[in-house]
Write a protein that holds these residues in place. Structure first.
Motif, PDB file in Angstrom:
ATOM      1  N   THR A   6       0.831  -1.211   0.000  1.00 15.28           N
ATOM      2  CA  THR A   6       0.000   0.000   0.000  1.00 15.28           C
ATOM      3  C   THR A   6       0.861   1.255   0.000  1.00 15.28           C
ATOM      4  N   ILE A   7       1.968   1.227   0.751  1.00 19.32           N
ATOM      5  CA  ILE A   7       2.882   2.372   0.744  1.00 19.32           C
ATOM      6  C   ILE A   7       3.445   2.584  -0.659  1.00 19.32           C
ATOM      7  N   LYS A   8       3.850   1.491  -1.312  1.00 16.70           N
ATOM      8  CA  LYS A   8       4.447   1.604  -2.643  1.00 16.70           C
ATOM      9  C   LYS A   8       3.431   2.060  -3.689  1.00 16.70           C
ATOM     10  N   ASP A  47       0.306   7.363   4.278  1.00 19.12           N
ATOM     11  CA  ASP A  47      -0.897   7.629   5.070  1.00 19.12           C
ATOM     12  C   ASP A  47      -2.003   6.617   4.775  1.00 19.12           C
ATOM     13  N   ALA A  48      -2.114   6.188   3.526  1.00 11.93           N
ATOM     14  CA  ALA A  48      -3.119   5.176   3.179  1.00 11.93           C
ATOM     15  C   ALA A  48      -2.812   3.868   3.907  1.00 11.93           C
ATOM     16  N   ALA A  49      -1.526   3.507   3.962  1.00 11.19           N
ATOM     17  CA  ALA A  49      -1.118   2.290   4.675  1.00 11.19           C
ATOM     18  C   ALA A  49      -1.380   2.442   6.176  1.00 11.19           C
ATOM     19  N   PHE A  50      -1.094   3.621   6.697  1.00 15.99           N
ATOM     20  CA  PHE A  50      -1.332   3.898   8.114  1.00 15.99           C
ATOM     21  C   PHE A  50      -2.806   3.729   8.461  1.00 15.99           C
ATOM     22  N   GLN A  51      -3.691   4.307   7.648  1.00 17.24           N
ATOM     23  CA  GLN A  51      -5.130   4.202   7.906  1.00 17.24           C
ATOM     24  C   GLN A  51      -5.609   2.759   7.828  1.00 17.24           C
ATOM     25  N   LYS A  52      -5.080   2.012   6.849  1.00 15.07           N
ATOM     26  CA  LYS A  52      -5.442   0.601   6.717  1.00 15.07           C
ATOM     27  C   LYS A  52      -5.012  -0.180   7.956  1.00 15.07           C
ATOM     28  N   ALA A  84      18.524  -6.596  -1.372  1.00 13.40           N
ATOM     29  CA  ALA A  84      18.576  -5.649  -2.489  1.00 13.40           C
ATOM     30  C   ALA A  84      17.437  -4.636  -2.436  1.00 13.40           C
ATOM     31  N   LEU A  85      16.215  -5.108  -2.166  1.00 14.01           N
ATOM     32  CA  LEU A  85      15.074  -4.193  -2.137  1.00 14.01           C
ATOM     33  C   LEU A  85      15.227  -3.188  -1.006  1.00 14.01           C
ATOM     34  N   PHE A  86      15.599  -3.676   0.170  1.00 17.86           N
ATOM     35  CA  PHE A  86      15.790  -2.791   1.318  1.00 17.86           C
ATOM     36  C   PHE A  86      16.883  -1.767   1.044  1.00 17.86           C
ATOM     37  N   SER A  87      18.029  -2.223   0.557  1.00 19.25           N
ATOM     38  CA  SER A  87      19.155  -1.312   0.359  1.00 19.25           C
ATOM     39  C   SER A  87      18.867  -0.308  -0.752  1.00 19.25           C
ATOM     40  N   SER A  88      18.068  -0.681  -1.756  1.00 22.23           N
ATOM     41  CA  SER A  88      17.699   0.261  -2.804  1.00 22.23           C
ATOM     42  C   SER A  88      16.852   1.394  -2.231  1.00 22.23           C
ATOM     43  N   LYS A  89      15.914   1.032  -1.358  1.00 17.76           N
ATOM     44  CA  LYS A  89      15.093   2.056  -0.695  1.00 17.76           C
ATOM     45  C   LYS A  89      15.966   2.951   0.172  1.00 17.76           C
ATOM     46  N   LEU A  90      16.909   2.333   0.866  1.00 15.01           N
ATOM     47  CA  LEU A  90      17.796   3.089   1.737  1.00 15.01           C
ATOM     48  C   LEU A  90      18.680   4.040   0.925  1.00 15.01           C
TER      49      LEU A  90
END
Length: 348
Positions: free
Chosen positions: A83-85, A90-95, A308-314
Motif C-alpha cells: 500500500t505504501i508503494k 498515510d493510506a497504509a497507516f489508515q489501513k 537488495a530491495l531494502f538497500s535500494s530504498k535506503l
C-alpha cells in the motif's frame, strides 16, 4: 472473524439449517438469516444457548479471541508495504489502524504493524514523522504491559528511545531501570543443549544467529564510539574506529555497501567533499546488488531475504537527505555530485 461469519460457518460445520437453529432457539428462520448477513444481531439473552448449540464458547462467538494467525499477520504487513508503494504512507497507516480496531486485543498484530510502520517512516523518508509517532507511542505504552516477553521488552525499548529523543532523560532512565535483569542466556543454553543431544543443525542455527547478532552489536558500538571521538575531536581514534568497522563488516560477510558506512559518516562530518564523493561512488551502486545471508558459510541456516530491495530504498533515502539537508550543502553545486544523484535515481 465477525459474529455473523462465526454463526454461519459453525452452523454449516455442524450440518444444521437456519430453520433448525431457529427451532432450537425459538426464533424465526428469517431472524437467523439476518444474523448471518450481519444486518441484525441475536438478543443478548440468546447468546449462551446459541454458543452451546454451535459447540463454541461465548468468547469465540463474540469474536473475543485474537484469531489472526502468524501467517495472516505476516501477510497483512506485506499488504501494508504494498500500500505504501502503490499509494502512500498515510493510506497504509489508515489501513493498519482500521485492522487494529478490528482486532484491538491482538497484541501480535499491533506489535508487527506498528514496528513495521515505525521503520517505514525512515525507510520511505516520510514527512510529519512526529504526528505518527505520537500515535505509535500510545500503542507502545499498551504493549509495554504485554504478557509476552518479546513484545513487552521491545515496546519498552521503543519508549526509552522516544523519551531519550524527546529529552526526557529521567523518564528514559526510569524505563531502563524497569527492565528485568537476567544472567541466563536462553539462546546460548539451548545451543549447548542441542549440541550435546547431537541436534547439530538446531545448535548451529543458534550459534549462527549469535554471530550475526554479535557483529551487528559490534557495528553499532563502533559507530557510537566514532561519533563520541568526533565530538571530542579525537581524529586518530575516529579513523581507527572507522577502519575497524570496515574490517569487521567485511570479515563477517556483510554486503559491500555496508562496509562504507563508517568512513562515509567520517567524511561527511569532516565536510571532506572529495572523500565523501569517492565513497558514495562505490557505495550507492553497491546497494543495488543482491545480498543473501545464506550465501555466507557463517549464516547458512538463518532465514532471511535478499537485501537488495531494502538497500535500494535506503539508497534513495540517503540521496534525498544529501540533496536536501543543509548540513550537506558542501556537496552540492558540484557536477560530479549531481551526476551521482541522477545516476542513483536512474538505477533505482
Amino acid at each position: 472473524m465477525k459474529i455473523n461469519q462465526i454463526i454461519r460457518e459453525k452452523r454449516k460445520e455442524l450440518s444444521l439449517t437456519q430453520e433448525q437453529i431457529a427451532d432450537f432457539l425459538g426464533v424465526s428462520a428469517p431472524a437467523v438469516s439476518k444474523w448471518e448477513k450481519g444486518s441484525t444481531y441475536p438478543d443478548i439473552t440468546l447468546l449462551p444457548a446459541l454458543a452451546r448449540l454451535l459447540k463454541i464458547d461465548l468468547n469465540t462467538l463474540m469474536s473475543f479471541h485474537d484469531d489472526l494467525t502468524d501467517i495472516e499477520i505476516e501477510n497483512f504487513v506485506n499488504e501494508i508495504d504494498r500500500t505504501i508503494k502503490d499509494q502512500n504512507y498515510d493510506a497504509a497507516f489508515q489501513k493498519a489502524i482500521n485492522k487494529i480496531h478490528e482486532y484491538p486485543t491482538c497484541e501480535k498484530l499491533i506489535y508487527a504493524v506498528i514496528l513495521y510502520l515505525e521503520g517505514a517512516l525512515i525507510l520511505y523518508n516520510i514527512s510529519e514523522i512526529e504526528r505518527y509517532r505520537k500515535i505509535y507511542e500510545t500503542f507502545y505504552r499498551r504493549l509495554a504491559a504485554s504478557e509476552i516477553p518479546e513484545i513487552r521488552g521491545t515496546a519498552t525499548l521503543m519508549l526509552i528511545s522516544y523519551a531519550r529523543n524527546q529529552g526526557d532523560f529521567s523518564k528514559a532512565e526510569e524505563l531502563i531501570n524497569s527492565l528485568p535483569f537476567s544472567t541466563i542466556d536462553k539462546e546460548k543454553q539451548l545451543a549447548i543443549l542441542y549440541q550435546r543431544q547431537e541436534r547439530y543443525p538446531d545448535a548451529e542455527k543458534f550459534w549462527e544467529h549469535r554471530v550475526y547478532k554479535g557483529v551487528t552489536e559490534i557495528q553499532t558500538s563502533l559507530l557510537n564510539m566514532l561519533e563520541i571521538a568526533l565530538q571530542e575531536k579525537r581524529e586518530n581514534d575516529a579513523d581507527f574506529f572507522a577502519d575497524t568497522y570496515e574490517a569487521v563488516t567485511r570479515q563477517f560477510c556483510f554486503p559491500e555497501w555496508m562496509c562504507c558506512n563508517a568512513h562515509l559518516l567520517l567524511a561527511l562530518v569532516k565536510k571532506d567533499k572529495d572523500r565523501s564523493l569517492s565513497i558514495l561512488q562505490k557505495m550507492l551502486p553497491a546497494m543495488k546488488k543482491e545480498w543473501n545471508l545464506q550465501d555466507c558459510q557463517l549464516y547458512r541456516n538463518i532465514n532471511g531475504r535478499s537485501s537488495a530491495l531494502f538497500s535500494s530504498k535506503l539508497a534513495k533515502t540517503i540521496t534525498d537527505e544529501l540533496a536536501n539537508n543543509e548540513e550537506y550543502a558542501f556537496l552540492r553545486d558540484d557536477s560530479e555530485f549531481e551526476a551521482l544523484i541522477a545516476q542513483t535515481f536512474y538505477i533505482l
